[in-house]
Every structure is written in structure tokens, then in C-alpha cells.
Design a protein around this motif. Structure first.
Motif, PDB file in Angstrom:
ATOM      1  N   GLY A  86      18.381  -4.713   4.032  1.00 34.83           N
ATOM      2  CA  GLY A  86      19.691  -4.642   3.368  1.00 34.83           C
ATOM      3  C   GLY A  86      19.981  -5.898   2.571  1.00 34.83           C
ATOM      4  N   LYS A  87      21.247  -6.062   2.184  1.00 38.99           N
ATOM      5  CA  LYS A  87      21.651  -7.237   1.403  1.00 38.99           C
ATOM      6  C   LYS A  87      21.249  -8.515   2.140  1.00 38.99           C
ATOM      7  CE  LYS A  87      25.447  -5.674  -1.491  1.00 38.99           C
ATOM      8  NZ  LYS A  87      25.708  -4.295  -0.949  1.00 38.99           N
ATOM      9  N   GLY A  88      20.618  -9.423   1.424  1.00 38.54           N
ATOM     10  CA  GLY A  88      20.200 -10.683   2.031  1.00 38.54           C
ATOM     11  C   GLY A  88      18.803 -10.654   2.621  1.00 38.54           C
ATOM     12  N   SER A  89      18.215  -9.456   2.780  1.00 40.94           N
ATOM     13  CA  SER A  89      16.837  -9.399   3.295  1.00 40.94           C
ATOM     14  C   SER A  89      15.875  -9.943   2.244  1.00 40.94           C
ATOM     15  CB  SER A  89      16.442  -7.947   3.626  1.00 40.94           C
ATOM     16  OG  SER A  89      17.297  -7.398   4.600  1.00 40.94           O
ATOM     17  N   ARG A  90      14.890 -10.709   2.729  1.00 41.13           N
ATOM     18  CA  ARG A  90      13.822 -11.230   1.857  1.00 41.13           C
ATOM     19  C   ARG A  90      12.514 -10.623   2.356  1.00 41.13           C
ATOM     20  NH1 ARG A  90      16.646 -15.606   3.339  1.00 41.13           N
ATOM     21  NH2 ARG A  90      14.926 -16.332   4.637  1.00 41.13           N
ATOM     22  N   VAL A  91      11.909  -9.787   1.526  1.00 38.69           N
ATOM     23  CA  VAL A  91      10.860  -8.878   1.980  1.00 38.69           C
ATOM     24  C   VAL A  91       9.515  -9.235   1.357  1.00 38.69           C
ATOM     25  CG1 VAL A  91      10.199  -6.443   2.155  1.00 38.69           C
ATOM     26  CG2 VAL A  91      12.626  -7.079   2.129  1.00 38.69           C
ATOM     27  N   VAL A  92       8.469  -9.246   2.199  1.00 40.05           N
ATOM     28  CA  VAL A  92       7.094  -9.304   1.699  1.00 40.05           C
ATOM     29  C   VAL A  92       6.501  -7.902   1.820  1.00 40.05           C
ATOM     30  CG1 VAL A  92       4.758 -10.176   2.111  1.00 40.05           C
ATOM     31  CG2 VAL A  92       6.706 -11.733   2.257  1.00 40.05           C
ATOM     32  N   LEU A  93       5.958  -7.390   0.708  1.00 38.17           N
ATOM     33  CA  LEU A  93       5.314  -6.067   0.676  1.00 38.17           C
ATOM     34  C   LEU A  93       3.810  -6.238   0.893  1.00 38.17           C
ATOM     35  CD1 LEU A  93       7.073  -4.570  -2.482  1.00 38.17           C
ATOM     36  CD2 LEU A  93       7.570  -4.078  -0.082  1.00 38.17           C
ATOM     37  N   VAL A  94       3.238  -5.403   1.777  1.00 40.62           N
ATOM     38  CA  VAL A  94       1.832  -5.565   2.175  1.00 40.62           C
ATOM     39  C   VAL A  94       1.060  -4.262   2.026  1.00 40.62           C
ATOM     40  CG1 VAL A  94       0.301  -6.246   4.057  1.00 40.62           C
ATOM     41  CG2 VAL A  94       2.570  -7.238   3.912  1.00 40.62           C
ATOM     42  N   ASP A  95      -0.146  -4.344   1.436  1.00 37.67           N
ATOM     43  CA  ASP A  95      -1.071  -3.202   1.433  1.00 37.67           C
ATOM     44  C   ASP A  95      -2.495  -3.736   1.461  1.00 37.67           C
ATOM     45  OD1 ASP A  95      -1.857  -0.570   1.512  1.00 37.67           O
ATOM     46  OD2 ASP A  95      -0.912   0.000  -0.366  1.00 37.67           O
ATOM     47  N   ASP A  96      -3.477  -2.842   1.630  1.00 36.81           N
ATOM     48  CA  ASP A  96      -4.869  -3.329   1.618  1.00 36.81           C
ATOM     49  C   ASP A  96      -5.378  -3.514   0.197  1.00 36.81           C
ATOM     50  OD1 ASP A  96      -5.074  -0.536   1.166  1.00 36.81           O
ATOM     51  OD2 ASP A  96      -7.108  -0.475   1.977  1.00 36.81           O
ATOM     52  N   VAL A  97      -5.071  -2.539  -0.686  1.00 43.18           N
ATOM     53  CA  VAL A  97      -5.615  -2.548  -2.038  1.00 43.18           C
ATOM     54  C   VAL A  97      -4.494  -2.383  -3.054  1.00 43.18           C
ATOM     55  CG1 VAL A  97      -7.117  -1.317  -3.670  1.00 43.18           C
ATOM     56  CG2 VAL A  97      -7.824  -1.565  -1.286  1.00 43.18           C
ATOM     57  N   LEU A  98      -4.514  -3.214  -4.095  1.00 43.42           N
ATOM     58  CA  LEU A  98      -3.673  -2.994  -5.275  1.00 43.42           C
ATOM     59  C   LEU A  98      -4.573  -2.353  -6.332  1.00 43.42           C
ATOM     60  CD1 LEU A  98      -1.099  -3.451  -7.046  1.00 43.42           C
ATOM     61  CD2 LEU A  98      -2.101  -5.658  -7.684  1.00 43.42           C
ATOM     62  N   ALA A  99      -4.327  -1.067  -6.619  1.00 40.32           N
ATOM     63  CA  ALA A  99      -5.134  -0.370  -7.630  1.00 40.32           C
ATOM     64  C   ALA A  99      -4.256  -0.157  -8.864  1.00 40.32           C
ATOM     65  CB  ALA A  99      -5.697   0.920  -7.049  1.00 40.32           C
ATOM     66  N   THR A 100      -3.817   1.083  -9.124  1.00 34.76           N
ATOM     67  CA  THR A 100      -2.957   1.316 -10.293  1.00 34.76           C
ATOM     68  C   THR A 100      -1.543   0.806 -10.082  1.00 34.76           C
ATOM     69  OG1 THR A 100      -2.616   3.535  -9.448  1.00 34.76           O
ATOM     70  CG2 THR A 100      -4.248   3.283 -11.172  1.00 34.76           C
ATOM     71  N   GLY A 101      -1.183   0.523  -8.838  1.00 35.46           N
ATOM     72  CA  GLY A 101       0.085  -0.136  -8.568  1.00 35.46           C
ATOM     73  C   GLY A 101       1.273   0.790  -8.369  1.00 35.46           C
ATOM     74  N   GLY A 102       1.000   2.095  -8.282  1.00 33.80           N
ATOM     75  CA  GLY A 102       2.089   3.063  -8.099  1.00 33.80           C
ATOM     76  C   GLY A 102       2.853   2.842  -6.802  1.00 33.80           C
ATOM     77  N   THR A 103       2.122   2.634  -5.702  1.00 34.47           N
ATOM     78  CA  THR A 103       2.824   2.425  -4.430  1.00 34.47           C
ATOM     79  C   THR A 103       3.529   1.074  -4.414  1.00 34.47           C
ATOM     80  OG1 THR A 103       0.754   1.681  -3.428  1.00 34.47           O
ATOM     81  CG2 THR A 103       1.398   3.953  -3.009  1.00 34.47           C
ATOM     82  N   ALA A 104       2.925   0.068  -5.038  1.00 39.53           N
ATOM     83  CA  ALA A 104       3.574  -1.251  -5.093  1.00 39.53           C
ATOM     84  C   ALA A 104       4.916  -1.143  -5.812  1.00 39.53           C
ATOM     85  CB  ALA A 104       2.676  -2.259  -5.807  1.00 39.53           C
ATOM     86  N   LEU A 105       4.919  -0.433  -6.940  1.00 37.56           N
ATOM     87  CA  LEU A 105       6.173  -0.246  -7.680  1.00 37.56           C
ATOM     88  C   LEU A 105       7.204   0.504  -6.838  1.00 37.56           C
ATOM     89  CD1 LEU A 105       7.949  -0.378 -10.185  1.00 37.56           C
ATOM     90  CD2 LEU A 105       6.665   1.554 -11.148  1.00 37.56           C
ATOM     91  N   SER A 106       6.761   1.514  -6.096  1.00 34.18           N
ATOM     92  CA  SER A 106       7.672   2.212  -5.180  1.00 34.18           C
ATOM     93  C   SER A 106       8.314   1.238  -4.208  1.00 34.18           C
ATOM     94  CB  SER A 106       6.921   3.258  -4.353  1.00 34.18           C
ATOM     95  OG  SER A 106       6.394   4.247  -5.159  1.00 34.18           O
ATOM     96  N   GLY A 107       7.522   0.343  -3.668  1.00 29.56           N
ATOM     97  CA  GLY A 107       8.044  -0.642  -2.725  1.00 29.56           C
ATOM     98  C   GLY A 107       9.092  -1.524  -3.361  1.00 29.56           C
TER      99      GLY A 107
END
Ligand code: ADE
Ligand code: MG
Length: 234
Positions: free
Chosen positions: A136-157
Motif C-alpha cells: 500500500g501507500k508507503g510500501s517500497r517494493v523489490v520485484l523478483v523473477d528468475d528471467v527478464l525476457a520480453t518484460g511483460g510480467t515485469a511491467l505487470s509488476g
């Protein structure tokens, strides 16, 4: 130390010991031995099966995030292979691990990303979800995956963090396939609203050399061996 390969897209520098450690363990498979028709399918199992490599990745990322002036309040991982790295970092940092999943898999009231395409095309575009209130507001988030390919899931995150009123500190993956321009997709999206968010891949596709190929040379049999058949071969 890190090398900036594109604006706000970083990888470990070539002389990094962790890069060498990952390269020694990482295996890729040709389409003949892969679940999808990607030219080089990077097998995260070859990393998880080497516990000392996992420990090296964990220790590096924990130190990286613990030492920030404003450390993350949450680690958020992508279904399914992001679930391998995320929790071992979050428990060391003492912060929650949040599961990003496809709509049919998460309980509760959900925020859903826009649909995205993958390197291996599925029948229809998929979207990702998180539970309302998990960040929520104020959260500082690190997004984690094994592979960055076309980046579709990263953008979703990035969309889900933004739509929760939270901030993404960084997207991190073990492998970034630079040629598929996944960081660019996010950085150019929506008039550059995510252009300042760092992408960090520990290694790029240059570690996947011929020596790292996991294919069984000269194998002509079936790829899947059934339970009964396997039993009969013991
Ligand atoms: N996901 C998307 N592209 C991939 C690849 N080449 N290897 C493993 N996972 C992937
Ligand atoms: Mg994935």
C-alpha cells in the motif's frame, strides 16, 4: 560492481565472482529439450540444484537491499519461478513476501495488471494479480523473477505496485536477455512513467555459452518417459 548496459538497466560486471559462479551452474536447453520453443531455455533448476550458488545469490541480494538508505518494506515475486528467490531474501531482510499470480490463482479481492505477451506465445495474453492491501501507500517494493525476457510480467509488476500507491525500488532477475529488450518495454511504457526504475539482472545471455548447453547429445528417444515405462527401466 555493476555495469549499466542501457539507461537504468544494470548487470554484474564481467569480473564479478558471483557472475562466474552463476555461469558455472547455469544450463540452457534447445527447443528439442525445452517446454517452449525458445532458442535457449534457461533452466533455473540448474541454479536451485546448486545450493551454494543459491546461497551466493541470496547473500549478495540481502546485502544489497539491507544497505540501502531506505531498504525495501516488501519483496514481490512472479509466479512461479520468482517464488524461488523472493522468500529466501525476504526472510533474511525480515519483510513480507507478496505473491504475484495469474487471476485464477490468487484468493481475496485482487488488483489486475494489463494483459502481457511472453517470449513463448501462449494462446491468449495473460494478466497478473496481487491481493488488495498486500502492499500500500508507503510500501517500497523489490520485484523478483528468475528471467527478464520480453518484460511483460515485469511491467505487470510495476503496474500493480503503482496502482497500490506503492513504490518499486528495483526489478531484479538472475538472467536478463538483453536482446529481447524487456527493460526498454517498461522504461518506455506510459510516457516513461517507469523510466527511473532500475532493472538489475545478475547476468545476461552471454553466460549461456555452448559449454552451458544441457542437451543430451545424440539422444533419439522420447522427451517424456511415463511412470510405468520408467519403472520398467530401473
Ligand atoms: N522465460 C522467457 N524466456 C525464457 C528463457 N529463454 N528461458 C527461461 N525462461 C524464460
Ligand atoms: Mg516467469
Amino acid at each position: 560492481s555493476l555495469e549499466e548496459v542501457e539507461p537504468n538497466f544494470f548487470i554484474l560486471s564481467p569480473d564479478s565472482p558471483l557472475r562466474e559462479t552463476i555461469q558455472r551452474a547455469y544450463r540452457w536447453y534447445s527447443p528439442r529439450f525445452s517446454p517452449c520453443d525458445v532458442p535457449r531455455f534457461a533452466d533455473v533448476g540448474s541454479i536451485t540444484e546448486e545450493w551454494s550458488v543459491m546461497r551466493g545469490i541470496r547473500d549478495f541480494l540481502v546485502a544489497r537491499y539491507r544497505n540501502l538508505p531506505e531498504p525495501p518494506t516488501h519483496i514481490m515475486g512472479f509466479d512461479a519461478r520468482g517464488f524461488l528467490l523472493g522468500p529466501m531474501i525476504s526472510v533474511e531482510l525480515g519483510v513480507p513476501f507478496v505473491l504475484m499470480r495469474k487471476a485464477g490463482k490468487n484468493p481475496g479481492i485482487l488488483i489486475e495488471s494489463e494483459p502481457y505477451q511472453k517470449e513463448y506465445k501462449e494462446k491468449r495474453a495473460e494478466a497478473m494479480t496481487i491481493r488488495c492491501g498486500s502492499i500500500g501507500k508507503g510500501s517500497r517494493v523489490v520485484l523478483v523473477d528468475d528471467v527478464l525476457a520480453t518484460g511483460g510480467t515485469a511491467l505487470s509488476g510495476l503496474q500493480l505496485v503503482e496502482a497500490s500507491g506503492a513504490t518499486t525500488i528495483e526489478f531484479v532477475a538472475i538472467l536478463g536477455i538483453k536482446s529481447l529488450k524487456g527493460a526498454q518495454l517498461s522504461h518506455s511504457y506510459g510516457n516513461g512513467r517507469f523510466s527511473k526504475i532500475p532493472f538489475f539482472a545478475l547476468v545476461d545471455e552471454s553466460v549461456l555459452t555452448e559449454a552451458n548447453c544441457g542437451d543430451t547429445a545424440g539422444y533419439n528417444g522420447p522427451r517424456i518417459i511415463g511412470y510405468r515405462e520408467a519403472l520398467s527401466r530401473i
